[in-house]
Design an enzyme around this catalytic site. Structure first.
Site, PDB file in Angstrom:
ATOM      1  N   ALA A  12       0.828  -1.214   0.000  1.00  0.00           N
ATOM      2  CA  ALA A  12       0.000   0.000   0.000  1.00  0.00           C
ATOM      3  C   ALA A  12       0.859   1.260   0.000  1.00  0.00           C
ATOM      4  O   ALA A  12       0.592   2.194  -0.762  1.00  0.00           O
ATOM      5  CB  ALA A  12      -0.935   0.000   1.213  1.00  0.00           C
ATOM      6  N   TRP A  64       3.936   1.570  -0.985  1.00  0.00           N
ATOM      7  CA  TRP A  64       4.664   1.652  -2.248  1.00  0.00           C
ATOM      8  C   TRP A  64       3.761   2.219  -3.347  1.00  0.00           C
ATOM      9  O   TRP A  64       4.182   3.054  -4.140  1.00  0.00           O
ATOM     10  CB  TRP A  64       5.199   0.282  -2.645  1.00  0.00           C
ATOM     11  CG  TRP A  64       6.070   0.358  -3.867  1.00  0.00           C
ATOM     12  CD1 TRP A  64       5.712   0.106  -5.144  1.00  0.00           C
ATOM     13  CD2 TRP A  64       7.440   0.752  -3.899  1.00  0.00           C
ATOM     14  NE1 TRP A  64       6.777   0.307  -5.987  1.00  0.00           N
ATOM     15  CE2 TRP A  64       7.857   0.699  -5.248  1.00  0.00           C
ATOM     16  CE3 TRP A  64       8.363   1.132  -2.928  1.00  0.00           C
ATOM     17  CZ2 TRP A  64       9.149   1.020  -5.640  1.00  0.00           C
ATOM     18  CZ3 TRP A  64       9.656   1.442  -3.324  1.00  0.00           C
ATOM     19  CH2 TRP A  64      10.033   1.391  -4.665  1.00  0.00           C
ATOM     20  N   PHE A  85       7.819   7.697   0.041  1.00  0.00           N
ATOM     21  CA  PHE A  85       8.383   6.421   0.489  1.00  0.00           C
ATOM     22  C   PHE A  85       9.237   5.804  -0.614  1.00  0.00           C
ATOM     23  O   PHE A  85      10.334   5.308  -0.343  1.00  0.00           O
ATOM     24  CB  PHE A  85       7.277   5.461   0.918  1.00  0.00           C
ATOM     25  CG  PHE A  85       7.802   4.176   1.497  1.00  0.00           C
ATOM     26  CD1 PHE A  85       8.233   4.113   2.799  1.00  0.00           C
ATOM     27  CD2 PHE A  85       7.861   3.025   0.719  1.00  0.00           C
ATOM     28  CE1 PHE A  85       8.727   2.926   3.342  1.00  0.00           C
ATOM     29  CE2 PHE A  85       8.350   1.843   1.250  1.00  0.00           C
ATOM     30  CZ  PHE A  85       8.781   1.793   2.559  1.00  0.00           C
ATOM     31  N   GLN A  97      10.835   7.346  -2.945  1.00  0.00           N
ATOM     32  CA  GLN A  97      12.069   8.134  -3.035  1.00  0.00           C
ATOM     33  C   GLN A  97      13.032   7.780  -1.901  1.00  0.00           C
ATOM     34  O   GLN A  97      14.246   7.681  -2.113  1.00  0.00           O
ATOM     35  CB  GLN A  97      11.741   9.629  -3.002  1.00  0.00           C
ATOM     36  CG  GLN A  97      11.015  10.112  -4.227  1.00  0.00           C
ATOM     37  CD  GLN A  97      10.494  11.530  -4.079  1.00  0.00           C
ATOM     38  OE1 GLN A  97      10.330  12.043  -2.971  1.00  0.00           O
ATOM     39  NE2 GLN A  97      10.231  12.175  -5.208  1.00  0.00           N
ATOM     40  N   TRP A 113      30.872   0.779   1.719  1.00  0.00           N
ATOM     41  CA  TRP A 113      32.109   1.008   0.975  1.00  0.00           C
ATOM     42  C   TRP A 113      33.029   2.013   1.671  1.00  0.00           C
ATOM     43  O   TRP A 113      34.253   1.833   1.696  1.00  0.00           O
ATOM     44  CB  TRP A 113      31.756   1.490  -0.430  1.00  0.00           C
ATOM     45  CG  TRP A 113      32.944   1.775  -1.295  1.00  0.00           C
ATOM     46  CD1 TRP A 113      33.933   0.911  -1.677  1.00  0.00           C
ATOM     47  CD2 TRP A 113      33.273   3.033  -1.882  1.00  0.00           C
ATOM     48  NE1 TRP A 113      34.845   1.555  -2.477  1.00  0.00           N
ATOM     49  CE2 TRP A 113      34.464   2.859  -2.618  1.00  0.00           C
ATOM     50  CE3 TRP A 113      32.675   4.287  -1.873  1.00  0.00           C
ATOM     51  CZ2 TRP A 113      35.061   3.898  -3.326  1.00  0.00           C
ATOM     52  CZ3 TRP A 113      33.269   5.310  -2.582  1.00  0.00           C
ATOM     53  CH2 TRP A 113      34.453   5.112  -3.294  1.00  0.00           C
ATOM     54  N   GLU A 167       8.356   7.577   7.930  1.00  0.00           N
ATOM     55  CA  GLU A 167       7.470   7.769   6.778  1.00  0.00           C
ATOM     56  C   GLU A 167       6.301   6.793   6.818  1.00  0.00           C
ATOM     57  O   GLU A 167       5.164   7.161   6.487  1.00  0.00           O
ATOM     58  CB  GLU A 167       8.247   7.608   5.471  1.00  0.00           C
ATOM     59  CG  GLU A 167       7.454   7.956   4.237  1.00  0.00           C
ATOM     60  CD  GLU A 167       7.097   9.426   4.156  1.00  0.00           C
ATOM     61  OE1 GLU A 167       5.894   9.738   3.997  1.00  0.00           O
ATOM     62  OE2 GLU A 167       7.998  10.269   4.231  1.00  0.00           O
ATOM     63  N   SER A 212       4.446  15.236   9.290  1.00  0.00           N
ATOM     64  CA  SER A 212       5.410  15.781   8.337  1.00  0.00           C
ATOM     65  C   SER A 212       6.658  16.281   9.057  1.00  0.00           C
ATOM     66  O   SER A 212       7.787  16.077   8.588  1.00  0.00           O
ATOM     67  CB  SER A 212       4.766  16.915   7.537  1.00  0.00           C
ATOM     68  OG  SER A 212       5.686  17.465   6.633  1.00  0.00           O
TER      69      SER A 212
END
Length: 119
Positions: free
Chosen positions: A25, A27, A33, A35, A49, A71, A100
């Site tokens: 949901a 996604w 989310f 991003q 790395w 989020e 937010s």
């Protein structure tokens, strides 16, 4: 689910599938989310790395995962508020603004964590 009678392993299995539904949901409905998942996909290999220190790697990756967690919660609040109604209400607006702000704070913490470890 309200009134769910499942116990033990069945409850755990049900919870797993409810969680998968939640990921599907968010996604589908939340570009932010998607991003932030992209950010994680880029950040995690970089974190692995650039440092050999396991604690630094956990902090770098964990700070971005924290953004995803916040989020998810913010989107849940927004969905619940929208379920109640789309008309403007001061408390609904306040709840969405606070969610937010929580996302912004998590992003700030992630940026601060990365800056401290990289600099």
């Amino acid at each position: 689910m309200a009134g769910q009678q499942a116990k033990g392993l069945k409850r755990i299995v049900n919870a797993f599938f409810f969680s998968i539904a939640g990921f599907k949901a968010i996604w589908k409905h939340e570009e932010a989310f998607r991003q932030e998942v992209l950010l994680l996909l880029v950040a995690a290999p970089i974190a692995l790395w650039i440092t050999d220190n396991n604690i630094e790697q956990v902090l770098l990756i964990g700070s971005v995962v924290g953004v995803l967690l916040v989020e998810l919660l913010n989107s849940a609040v927004e969905a619940a508020i929208d379920r109640i109604g789309f008309e403007h209400h001061e408390l609904s607006g306040r709840a969405k603004d606070i969610g937010s702000a929580a996302v912004m704070l998590s992003l700030t913490l992630a940026a601060f964590t990365w800056a401290l470890i990289l600099i």
